[in-house]
Scaffold this motif. Structure first.
Motif, PDB file in Angstrom:
ATOM      1  N   SER B 210       4.173  46.213  -2.842  1.00  0.00           N
ATOM      2  CA  SER B 210       3.141  47.205  -2.497  1.00  0.00           C
ATOM      3  C   SER B 210       2.885  47.348  -1.024  1.00  0.00           C
ATOM      4  N   THR B 214       0.353  51.915   2.256  1.00  0.00           N
ATOM      5  CA  THR B 214      -0.614  52.483   3.188  1.00  0.00           C
ATOM      6  C   THR B 214      -0.124  52.408   4.614  1.00  0.00           C
ATOM      7  N   ARG B 216      -0.942  52.581   8.153  1.00  0.00           N
ATOM      8  CA  ARG B 216      -2.262  52.485   8.771  1.00  0.00           C
ATOM      9  C   ARG B 216      -2.324  53.275  10.074  1.00  0.00           C
ATOM     10  N   SER B 220       1.285  49.958  11.583  1.00  0.00           N
ATOM     11  CA  SER B 220       1.375  48.699  10.865  1.00  0.00           C
ATOM     12  C   SER B 220       2.815  48.245  10.819  1.00  0.00           C
ATOM     13  N   ALA B 314      -7.715  42.819   5.576  1.00  0.00           N
ATOM     14  CA  ALA B 314      -7.721  44.272   5.666  1.00  0.00           C
ATOM     15  C   ALA B 314      -8.753  44.856   4.712  1.00  0.00           C
ATOM     16  N   ASP B 315      -9.496  45.864   5.192  1.00  0.00           N
ATOM     17  CA  ASP B 315     -10.546  46.462   4.364  1.00  0.00           C
ATOM     18  C   ASP B 315      -9.982  47.081   3.095  1.00  0.00           C
ATOM     19  N   THR B 316      -8.867  47.755   3.284  1.00  0.00           N
ATOM     20  CA  THR B 316      -8.354  48.556   2.172  1.00  0.00           C
ATOM     21  C   THR B 316      -7.664  47.726   1.110  1.00  0.00           C
ATOM     22  N   THR B 317      -6.845  46.810   1.537  1.00  0.00           N
ATOM     23  CA  THR B 317      -6.027  46.102   0.558  1.00  0.00           C
ATOM     24  C   THR B 317      -6.530  44.708   0.243  1.00  0.00           C
ATOM     25  N   SER B 377       1.123  42.913   8.548  1.00  0.00           N
ATOM     26  CA  SER B 377       0.593  42.587   7.225  1.00  0.00           C
ATOM     27  C   SER B 377       1.724  42.107   6.331  1.00  0.00           C
TER      28      SER B 377
END
Lengths: 357, 610
Positions: B210, B214, B216, B220, B314-317, B377
């Motif tokens: 995954s 995203t 970023r 990223s 990370a906020d999103t993941t 990441s």
């Protein structure tokens, strides 16, 4: 010398009675003189800082057949300047300026070729100029923390007046020891710092034993007692005198042994530097716990109303003589010691001293 | 008047207890086959190098960067094959001790500053021989697990399109560096498997998925070390027979570096720690775990261009990431290299971070990253993310060191110093023994015996500490021990003088006098020893080098002194008092009335009269 023998016997039996406290002016004067001389030495002559503080390289190796000139010229051929050659027995200790690693290797190689020493038998000590500073900076921080910790501890175990007296005596010892180093020109190395730091512990140790006795003796002083604080403290001091001397002797014996071995067998080095500082410091330390710490304490304590009252009551009837003096009229032994209690102290009763303050 | 204490009746029991203690320590020595103390390098011969950090504003460096520097130096030293070397932190300094003389080698090893550089990857391949061992001394059981080379042969032919989706193959290499104790320098590389979790983790390559979902805003990157095409699609054959560069795009690579790359085995010895890499040249380097080797382009960005680095979630993941912020010049350079990488084919779409000549991470660039802010990441956990962030921070402000002191002691000088110290100690002891025998006569024998027991206890403690706590006896220790003879003897003197005081009063039996004297002497001894102990503790924690060693010896002997006086001297004196020789005041006992005083009636002890 029968006089000396008698003194030893009297010492052994604890019959000695020196008016340490009463003669505090003499001690203060002596100490002040020593301190001024020491400070003058430190200011004008300065300490002879070892290579550890200046930065430099030290090579140590054994070469029985070599002569000083040979060693010096070999070193200079190898590219070292500012060569200082010292020797002890077969061992050579050569100090040079701080050398780069390649230069160190070259010197080692040259020495090894010249004097038929195995290359790995040439010890090297390369010190950056900042290292000694770092060591002493840490030592000074350690010293300050130690002082605070000790003041705290002694205040709890005894009282703050004893703590202050002990610490003042401690500083006194440090300054005088440093003064001895300044005037004699002995090299100051990190090992010397070790010695200084040990003196701290030792000087306090001595003072603590004396104070413990003073505390015990003076604890019994009440409004009806027959002794002033001064007299009681002086008694206590004389009581522990034998112990103090014994302890000093017993502590100095091993130190003297190290000093002897360090000087004769190994030449300059950790052993000698350390033991020299200890040797000087221990002697000063014993003197100060008897003649500086205790008189200081007594002066502080005599200001307390309780002891002032005792002194006032006794001052009119008695001189500064301690009860033991009655036994003191023995042989004319050790006039400095025995006489102190009788003749010298008599014209100066404690009441006079108090008025001056 | 008499104040019998509980100790009075059972001196034998206390002595037996002490005997048990001595036997227990002796037993431990026999079990461990440890009979001689471990000697420090100034006695055994060896080289000690002290490095002091050099910071621009003279402020002490942060502990993290110091720890990292220790790790880097330890890696270098261990990688060099020097045996038994120790690298330790001492205050703000780093002390490297190497037995045997050979300072040139060590100096060379630590002579350079560990620097961080960003380099684009030009070629990559698994290491030829699976790293059978890690350069650490840590007995990491995972070593075998790491033997599996390129776990997932992603087999992406280099001709493939360079879309960032190539990244998902970022299976982390099974945990090669599971070693505990702060040695997981490479963990950022290997992802979660490197967490100091049980070595079992090594068995499962982490298929962190995954990733590419995203893109970023800040740009990223994604660690993707596996995207490397291995020469053959399936399990790699013995690589000796095969050119690792087979089928690889070698355009623009210096032939010399190619050869270096071929020769690179990424074993502990040639991993290249501390190799002074020229930032203007290409470089063949290994990954920290030794599993991967790279050809890297000239340095695109140097570590000093990093403004800050941090780890976080990370906020999103919700996964662990490392954020990186460049200074202005670095931002431009970073933008340039990421653009180049993004437009290249694997493996050239990776940018390696090289710390001290070793690749610590080589993320795949998922998009050009302008603006100087990057985010790494994928397959991190808290520890590995923090570690990478720390390494990047270190790269931003690499610690320079000066050689504060290099001490190299030849074995003969060490031997001489040892024997000198011992002879001095021996002479000192003998002098003290003679003195106390003359002065205290019979009682003197007590102090001689006590000193003998003290020597035994000290020896046992030094041996056991050496074998169990890494204590190395050095010259300052020996001097500290010799000096403490005086302190130990003083405890007896205080006690004996008290006994004599009590006896002088002439109205006590010896046995009562001993008990009364003991109560008083005990307090004095404890207070005085406490002073020494405070001195030792303060000096030990606040000083460096020899001073600390000396303080340790002082503290140790102070403790032994207390044990000794309570458990040996006092009980022994109590026992001896039952003998006629002492209780009747024999001339040689040291307690005879004549020697106490010629005239007891005149001279009663003054202090008690107060």
């Amino acid at each position: 010398m029968s006089g000396f023998g008698t003194l030893v016997r009297r010492l052994y039996r604890g019959e000695i009675n020196v008016d340490f406290v009463g003669r505090h002016k003499l001690w203060y004067g002596l100490s002040a003189f020593l301190l001024i001389v020491s400070l003058a030495g430190l200011l004008f002559k300065g300490l002879n800082l070892g290579v550890e503080f200046r930065g430099g390289s030290v090579f140590t190796f054994s070469a029985p057949a070599a002569s000083i000139e040979q060693v010096r010229s070999t070193m200079q051929d190898a590219g070292a300047h500012q060569v200082i050659v010292q020797t002890a027995g077969e061992r050579w200790r050569v100090t040079t300026e701080s050398l780069k690693p390649e230069a160190v290797t070259k010197v080692q190689q040259t020495v090894s070729d010249e004097f038929k020493v195995k290359r790995d038998q040439v010890s090297v000590d390369v010190i950056g100029a900042s290292w000694g500073g770092e060591v002493s900076e840490k030592a000074v921080i350690g010293l300050i923390v130690f002082m605070l910790a000790i003041i705290l501890y002694l205040t709890m175990a005894f009282e703050w007046k004893m703590a202050m007296s002990a610490v003042v005596a401690l500083l006194h010892d440090l300054v005088i020891t440093a003064g001895v180093y300044a005037w004699s020109g002995f090299e100051v190395t990190p090992a010397t710092m070790l010695g200084f730091l040990t003196i701290l512990g030792y000087s306090l140790y001595d003072a603590v034993v004396v104070f413990d006795m003073i505390k015990e003796v003076t604890a019994k002083l009440g409004t009806t007692s027959k002794m002033t604080y001064t007299q009681a403290a002086n008694n206590a001091l004389n009581h522990t005198l034998i112990r103090s001397l014994n302890t000093t002797l017993v502590a100095i014996l091993p130190v003297a042994a190290i000093l002897f071995i360090g000087t004769t067998l190994l030449g300059a080095g950790t052993l000698k530097d350390l033991s020299l500082a200890l040797f000087v410091g221990m002697i000063v330390g014993t003197y100060s716990s008897l003649c500086v710490a205790t008189p200081l304490l007594v002066q502080l304590k005599e200001r307390e109303p309780k002891y002032q009252a005792i002194a006032r009551r006794l001052g009119s009837t008695k001189s500064n003589k301690t009860p033991r003096v009655s036994a003191g009229g023995r042989e004319p032994v050790a006039a400095g010691a025995a006489g102190a209690a009788t003749s010298a102290a008599a014209p100066e009763p404690p009441s006079d001293k108090r008025k001056k303050r | 008047m008499a104040r019998p204490t509980s100790g009075q009746s059972r001196p034998g029991r206390t002595l037996l207890l002490l005997l048990a203690l001595i036997l227990a320590m002796g037993g431990a020595m026999i079990l461990q086959k440890a009979f001689t103390p471990k000697l420090g390098l100034d006695l055994a011969g060896g080289t000690t190098l002290t490095l002091s950090p050099l910071t621009p504003d003279n402020r002490p460096p942060s502990q993290e960067s110091l720890d990292l520097a220790v790790n880097i130096i330890r890696d270098r030293v261990n990688g060099s094959g020097i045996s038994d070397a120790q690298v330790a932190k001492s205050g703000d300094n780093i002390v490297i001790s190497v037995p045997g003389v050979g300072q040139e080698e060590v100096i060379k090893l630590v002579g350079t500053t560990a620097e961080l550089r960003f380099r684009q990857v030009l070629a990559a391949a698994p290491a030829v021989i699976p790293p059978a061992e890690i350069p650490t001394t840590a007995p990491s059981p995972s070593a075998s697990g790491s033997a599996s080379p390129s776990g997932s042969p992603a087999a992406t032919p280099k001709s493939r399109a360079t879309e960032p989706t190539a990244a998902p193959s970022d299976t982390a290499r099974p945990g090669v560096s599971v070693s505990p104790a702060g040695r997981a320098l490479s963990s950022a590389l290997v992802g979660p498997a490197s967490a100091p979790s049980p070595p079992a983790a090594a068995a499962t390559p982490d298929q962190s998925p995954s990733a590419q979902a995203t893109p970023r805003a800040t740009g990223s990157t994604r660690p993707a070390r596996q995207s490397t095409p291995s020469p053959s699609a399936s399990a790699p054959p013995p690589a000796d027979q095969q050119d690792p560069l087979a089928g690889m795009d070698t355009t623009g690579i210096d032939p010399a570096v190619l050869q270096q790359f071929r020769d690179l085995k990424c074993q502990a010895q040639d991993r290249g720690q501390g190799a002074q890499d020229d930032q203007n040249k290409q470089l063949a380097a290994c990954s920290k775990d030794g599993a991967e080797r790279y050809i890297l382009d000239k340095a695109a960005v140097t570590g000093t261009e990093i403004n800050s680095a941090s780890s976080g979630v990370a906020d999103t993941t919700g996964e662990w990431i490392v954020q990186l912020d460049f200074k202005s010049k670095g931002a431009t350079e970073w933008s340039k290299v990421t653009t180049t990488a993004f437009n290249s084919q694997p493996p050239r779409n990776q940018v390696a971070m090289v710390l001290d000549g070793v690749v610590i991470s080589a993320p795949v660039i998922q998009e050009p990253i302008p603006g100087g802010r990057a985010q790494i990441s994928g397959s991190f956990n808290q520890q590995s993310a923090t570690e990478l962030a720390n390494q990047l921070k270190y790269g931003a402000l690499p610690l320079k060191f000066v050689h504060s002191s290099v001490v190299s002691v030849s074995s003969t000088l060490g031997q001489d110093q040892l024997s000198g110290g011992l002879v001095a100690g021996g002479i000192g002891l003998i002098l003290v023994v003679i003195y106390s025998m003359i002065y205290y006569r019979g009682l003197g024998s007590v102090s001689v015996l006590s000193l003998a027991v003290a020597a035994l206890l000290t020896y046992q403690a030094v041996v056991l500490l050496g074998h169990n706590a890494g204590f190395r006896l050095s010259l300052p220790h020996i001097i500290g021990l010799v000096v403490s003879i005086g302190i130990t003897a003083d405890s007896f003197i205080v006690f004996f003088e008290r006994i004599r005081d009590e006896m002088k009063e002439g109205r006590r039996s010896l046995r009562t006098a001993i008990e009364v004297a003991w109560v008083r002497a005990r307090r004095t001894i404890l207070v005085a020893d406490a002073v020494m102990f405070i001195a030792a503790v303060v000096l030990y924690f606040l000083s460096v080098g020899d001073v600390a060693g000396f303080a340790f010896a002082m503290g140790l002997t102070t403790l032994i002194d207390v044990v000794l006086v309570f458990m040996f001297t006092k009980p022994l004196v109590t026992l001896l008092a039952r003998l006629k020789f002492f209780s009747k005041g024999h001339k040689l006992s040291g307690l005879d009335a004549e020697r106490m005083s010629s005239d007891t009636t005149v001279r009663t002890s003054a202090p008690q009269e107060a």
